[in-house]
Scaffold this active site. Sequence first.
Site, PDB file in Angstrom:
ATOM      1  N   ARG A   1      -2.292  22.562 -14.143  1.00  0.00           N
ATOM      2  CA  ARG A   1      -1.335  21.526 -14.548  1.00  0.00           C
ATOM      3  C   ARG A   1      -1.577  21.076 -15.986  1.00  0.00           C
ATOM      4  NH1 ARG A   1       0.992  16.333 -11.002  1.00  0.00           N
ATOM      5  NH2 ARG A   1       2.320  15.547 -12.670  1.00  0.00           N
TER       6      ARG A   1
ATOM      7  N   HIS B   1      -0.039  18.102 -26.664  1.00  0.00           N
ATOM      8  CA  HIS B   1      -0.265  16.679 -26.388  1.00  0.00           C
ATOM      9  C   HIS B   1      -1.594  16.145 -26.902  1.00  0.00           C
ATOM     10  CE1 HIS B   1       3.314  17.142 -23.974  1.00  0.00           C
ATOM     11  NE2 HIS B   1       3.295  15.888 -23.579  1.00  0.00           N
TER      12      HIS B   1
ATOM     13  N   ASN C   1       0.203  19.957 -20.926  1.00  0.00           N
ATOM     14  CA  ASN C   1      -0.220  19.137 -22.067  1.00  0.00           C
ATOM     15  C   ASN C   1      -0.183  19.894 -23.381  1.00  0.00           C
ATOM     16  OD1 ASN C   1      -0.762  16.943 -20.364  1.00  0.00           O
ATOM     17  ND2 ASN C   1      -2.768  17.793 -19.852  1.00  0.00           N
TER      18      ASN C   1
ATOM     19  N   LYS D   1       3.041  11.537 -11.127  1.00  0.00           N
ATOM     20  CA  LYS D   1       2.129  10.709 -11.929  1.00  0.00           C
ATOM     21  C   LYS D   1       2.835   9.397 -12.238  1.00  0.00           C
ATOM     22  CE  LYS D   1      -0.634  14.096 -14.485  1.00  0.00           C
ATOM     23  NZ  LYS D   1      -0.983  14.540 -15.845  1.00  0.00           N
TER      24      LYS D   1
ATOM     25  N   LYS E   1       7.949  23.067 -13.706  1.00  0.00           N
ATOM     26  CA  LYS E   1       7.047  21.960 -13.403  1.00  0.00           C
ATOM     27  C   LYS E   1       6.747  21.904 -11.913  1.00  0.00           C
ATOM     28  CE  LYS E   1       5.452  17.409 -14.252  1.00  0.00           C
ATOM     29  NZ  LYS E   1       5.480  16.189 -15.033  1.00  0.00           N
TER      30      LYS E   1
ATOM     31  N   GLU F   1      -4.013  17.973 -11.100  1.00  0.00           N
ATOM     32  CA  GLU F   1      -4.465  18.418 -12.419  1.00  0.00           C
ATOM     33  C   GLU F   1      -5.954  18.704 -12.469  1.00  0.00           C
ATOM     34  OE1 GLU F   1      -2.488  16.631 -15.783  1.00  0.00           O
ATOM     35  OE2 GLU F   1      -4.189  17.073 -17.074  1.00  0.00           O
TER      36      GLU F   1
ATOM     37  N   HIS G   1      -0.830  13.060 -28.928  1.00  0.00           N
ATOM     38  CA  HIS G   1      -1.275  11.720 -28.545  1.00  0.00           C
ATOM     39  C   HIS G   1      -2.051  11.049 -29.672  1.00  0.00           C
ATOM     40  CE1 HIS G   1      -0.957  12.431 -23.932  1.00  0.00           C
ATOM     41  NE2 HIS G   1       0.147  11.870 -24.412  1.00  0.00           N
TER      42      HIS G   1
ATOM     43  N   HIS H   1       7.314   9.911 -28.569  1.00  0.00           N
ATOM     44  CA  HIS H   1       6.387  10.806 -27.864  1.00  0.00           C
ATOM     45  C   HIS H   1       6.744  12.286 -28.091  1.00  0.00           C
ATOM     46  CE1 HIS H   1       3.833  12.471 -24.732  1.00  0.00           C
ATOM     47  NE2 HIS H   1       4.905  13.095 -24.236  1.00  0.00           N
TER      48      HIS H   1
ATOM     49  N   ARG I   1       0.811  -1.233   0.000  1.00  0.00           N
ATOM     50  CA  ARG I   1       0.000   0.000   0.000  1.00  0.00           C
ATOM     51  C   ARG I   1       0.832   1.264   0.000  1.00  0.00           C
ATOM     52  NH1 ARG I   1      -3.218  -2.622   3.888  1.00  0.00           N
ATOM     53  NH2 ARG I   1      -4.898  -3.753   2.868  1.00  0.00           N
TER      54      ARG I   1
ATOM     55  N   GLU J   1       9.974  18.704 -25.120  1.00  0.00           N
ATOM     56  CA  GLU J   1       9.351  19.051 -23.832  1.00  0.00           C
ATOM     57  C   GLU J   1      10.073  20.249 -23.199  1.00  0.00           C
ATOM     58  OE1 GLU J   1       6.614  17.411 -22.911  1.00  0.00           O
ATOM     59  OE2 GLU J   1       6.759  15.331 -23.596  1.00  0.00           O
TER      60      GLU J   1
HETATM   61  N1  LIG Z   1       4.664  10.498 -15.318  1.00  0.00           N
HETATM   62  C1  LIG Z   1       4.674  11.567 -16.099  1.00  0.00           C
HETATM   63  O1  LIG Z   1       4.389  12.683 -15.654  1.00  0.00           O
HETATM   64  C2  LIG Z   1       5.073  11.410 -17.525  1.00  0.00           C
HETATM   65  C3  LIG Z   1       5.313  12.544 -18.296  1.00  0.00           C
HETATM   66  C4  LIG Z   1       5.743  12.370 -19.600  1.00  0.00           C
HETATM   67  C5  LIG Z   1       5.938  11.089 -20.099  1.00  0.00           C
HETATM   68  N2  LIG Z   1       5.696  10.005 -19.325  1.00  0.00           N
HETATM   69  C6  LIG Z   1       5.916   8.641 -19.830  1.00  0.00           C
HETATM   70  O2  LIG Z   1       7.306   8.526 -20.110  1.00  0.00           O
HETATM   71  C7  LIG Z   1       7.469   7.499 -21.092  1.00  0.00           C
HETATM   72  C8  LIG Z   1       8.498   7.955 -22.106  1.00  0.00           C
HETATM   73  O3  LIG Z   1       9.708   8.174 -21.432  1.00  0.00           O
HETATM   74  P1  LIG Z   1      11.107   8.166 -22.211  1.00  0.00           P
HETATM   75  O4  LIG Z   1      11.013   8.944 -23.446  1.00  0.00           O
HETATM   76  O5  LIG Z   1      12.121   8.546 -21.195  1.00  0.00           O
HETATM   77  O6  LIG Z   1      11.215   6.655 -22.661  1.00  0.00           O
HETATM   78  P2  LIG Z   1      11.991   5.349 -22.139  1.00  0.00           P
HETATM   79  O7  LIG Z   1      11.977   5.270 -20.672  1.00  0.00           O
HETATM   80  O8  LIG Z   1      11.426   4.215 -22.894  1.00  0.00           O
HETATM   81  O9  LIG Z   1      13.476   5.615 -22.656  1.00  0.00           O
HETATM   82  C9  LIG Z   1      13.725   5.702 -24.037  1.00  0.00           C
HETATM   83  C10 LIG Z   1      14.801   4.700 -24.467  1.00  0.00           C
HETATM   84  O10 LIG Z   1      16.068   5.169 -24.015  1.00  0.00           O
HETATM   85  C11 LIG Z   1      16.761   4.144 -23.302  1.00  0.00           C
HETATM   86  N3  LIG Z   1      17.552   4.867 -22.305  1.00  0.00           N
HETATM   87  C12 LIG Z   1      17.095   5.498 -21.208  1.00  0.00           C
HETATM   88  N4  LIG Z   1      18.102   6.158 -20.613  1.00  0.00           N
HETATM   89  C13 LIG Z   1      19.207   5.933 -21.329  1.00  0.00           C
HETATM   90  C14 LIG Z   1      20.559   6.370 -21.231  1.00  0.00           C
HETATM   91  N5  LIG Z   1      20.943   7.236 -20.274  1.00  0.00           N
HETATM   92  N6  LIG Z   1      21.429   5.924 -22.151  1.00  0.00           N
HETATM   93  C15 LIG Z   1      21.029   5.107 -23.172  1.00  0.00           C
HETATM   94  N7  LIG Z   1      19.779   4.671 -23.331  1.00  0.00           N
HETATM   95  C16 LIG Z   1      18.875   5.093 -22.407  1.00  0.00           C
HETATM   96  C17 LIG Z   1      15.691   3.256 -22.760  1.00  0.00           C
HETATM   97  O11 LIG Z   1      16.181   1.951 -22.548  1.00  0.00           O
HETATM   98  C18 LIG Z   1      14.645   3.302 -23.883  1.00  0.00           C
HETATM   99  O12 LIG Z   1      14.982   2.367 -24.865  1.00  0.00           O
HETATM  100  C19 LIG Z   1       6.102   7.229 -21.674  1.00  0.00           C
HETATM  101  O13 LIG Z   1       5.641   5.991 -21.207  1.00  0.00           O
HETATM  102  C20 LIG Z   1       5.245   8.351 -21.120  1.00  0.00           C
HETATM  103  O14 LIG Z   1       3.903   7.969 -20.937  1.00  0.00           O
HETATM  104  C21 LIG Z   1       5.279  10.147 -18.047  1.00  0.00           C
HETATM  105 ZN   LIG Z   2       4.965  14.761 -22.955  1.00  0.00          ZN
END
Ligand SMILES: NC(=O)c1ccc[n+]([C@@H]2O[C@H](COP(=O)([O-])OP(=O)(O)OC[C@H]3O[C@@H](n4cnc5c(N)ncnc54)[C@H](O)[C@@H]3O)[C@@H](O)[C@H]2O)c1
Ligand SMILES: [Zn+2]
Length: 390
Positions: A257, A264, A261, A155, A243, A253, A268, A282, A133, A197
Amino acid sequence: MSAPLRQGELAEATVVPVALGERAYDIAIGRGLLASLGARIKALRPGAKCAIVTDATVARHHLAAAEASLTAAGIASARVVVPPGEGSKSYATFQQVCEQIIAARIERGDLIVALGGGVIGDLAGFAAASVRRGLDYVQVPTTLLAQVDSSVGGKTGIDSPLGKNLIGAFHQPILVVADTALLDTLPKRDFRAGYAEVAKYGLLGDAAFFAWLEKNWQGVFSGEQSAGNLAREHAIAVCCRAKASIVARDERETGERALLNLGHTFGHALEAATGFSDRLFHGEGVSIGMTLAAQFSAKLGMIGDADAARLERHLIEAGLPTRLQDIAGFAQEGLADADALMALMAQDKKVERGRLTFILLEAVGRAVVVKNVEPAPVRDFLKDKLAQKA
Ligand SMILES: NC(=O)c1ccc[n+]([C@@H]2O[C@H](COP(=O)([O-])OP(=O)(O)OC[C@H]3O[C@@H](n4cnc5c(N)ncnc54)[C@H](O)[C@@H]3O)[C@@H](O)[C@H]2O)c1
Ligand SMILES: [Zn+2]
């Protein structure tokens, strides 16, 4: 054994506080900070054990250094390694991560460390929110997107087969350690996508930062620190401050917040139309989405055409796609169809009772949430855009 923070380790960090009362935490930003992870954790939670959740790619580059830092601070740790990619934000992987955390005897008072990009942050954060939990967790973001966006704000979640991020929880970390050197191993395309971003923060609320990026974006990309150039660290700190202050005012949100987006709603839909595949990352969808949001704002007379062109020029200069026609295989299937894109936008989480919500621009540096947008003008706008030559 206690390992005191060495001189310089904290001094080199820029610390951005996230003011959330009893859930307040710090974001530490700086080159080489991974070495101080163990000492920082020990200072916050003396005696805690850790489970490091990471993906196989990040593990190859950075897991040994993370473990060494914990060991040096006398912290025992287990590792949970999942496959890289969005596919790991699934029920199956979530189950495995939870089971491995339990098997490693991580209990209340112990910590999860999310070492990776947004996928790992969301997945490990949700596991932390769920096991027993709720366990505390630390974000160690390793992508630009994660350092400026996903690791901050609490999030967490996974994807449903019916849609992205539909299963999740708000769960704030107790610390974020953003080591900017970790981005040196990130593939260029991932870095660029994350940069969309970064530009977003300038566009939505900080005109001076956007102008600074127009001059200094190359320093952010190179990450070179010669001659006191700390462009990357500066940019990440500005984004985290923005942020943090938005999240502090609107954690769940219910209002402001949503400005985060920007780009987005369109983005999306494009990601969905390309099946969340490598055809469109993304951040690339966000880049096209921000350009469309600016052009739509101009069409509504909210900003001038010159402002929309300025935004697009900068994104192009940074190597990002800005047009629907830039997407690989654009002419195929649903992508080139305004009605299909409208249907995808209508599935967005932000839709309330069938009406679209858009984040539009009143100026470069000032975004507004516009609710109850009529679908017809959006459809016409998309039809115009789709009719443009590749
Ligand atoms: N929680 C939130 O507020 C929020 C906000 C925006 C996006 N997201 C989520 O984030 C995700 C996308 O994140 P992302 O773009 O970081 O993708 P990711 O975590 O998949 O990383 C992208 C790629 O880079 C590789 N990688 C990561 N760090 C590395 C490094 N230092 N060196 C070499 N390779 C590396 C990973 O293995 C992966 O293949 C989505 O699922 C999205 O929904 C969440
Ligand atoms: Zn984003």
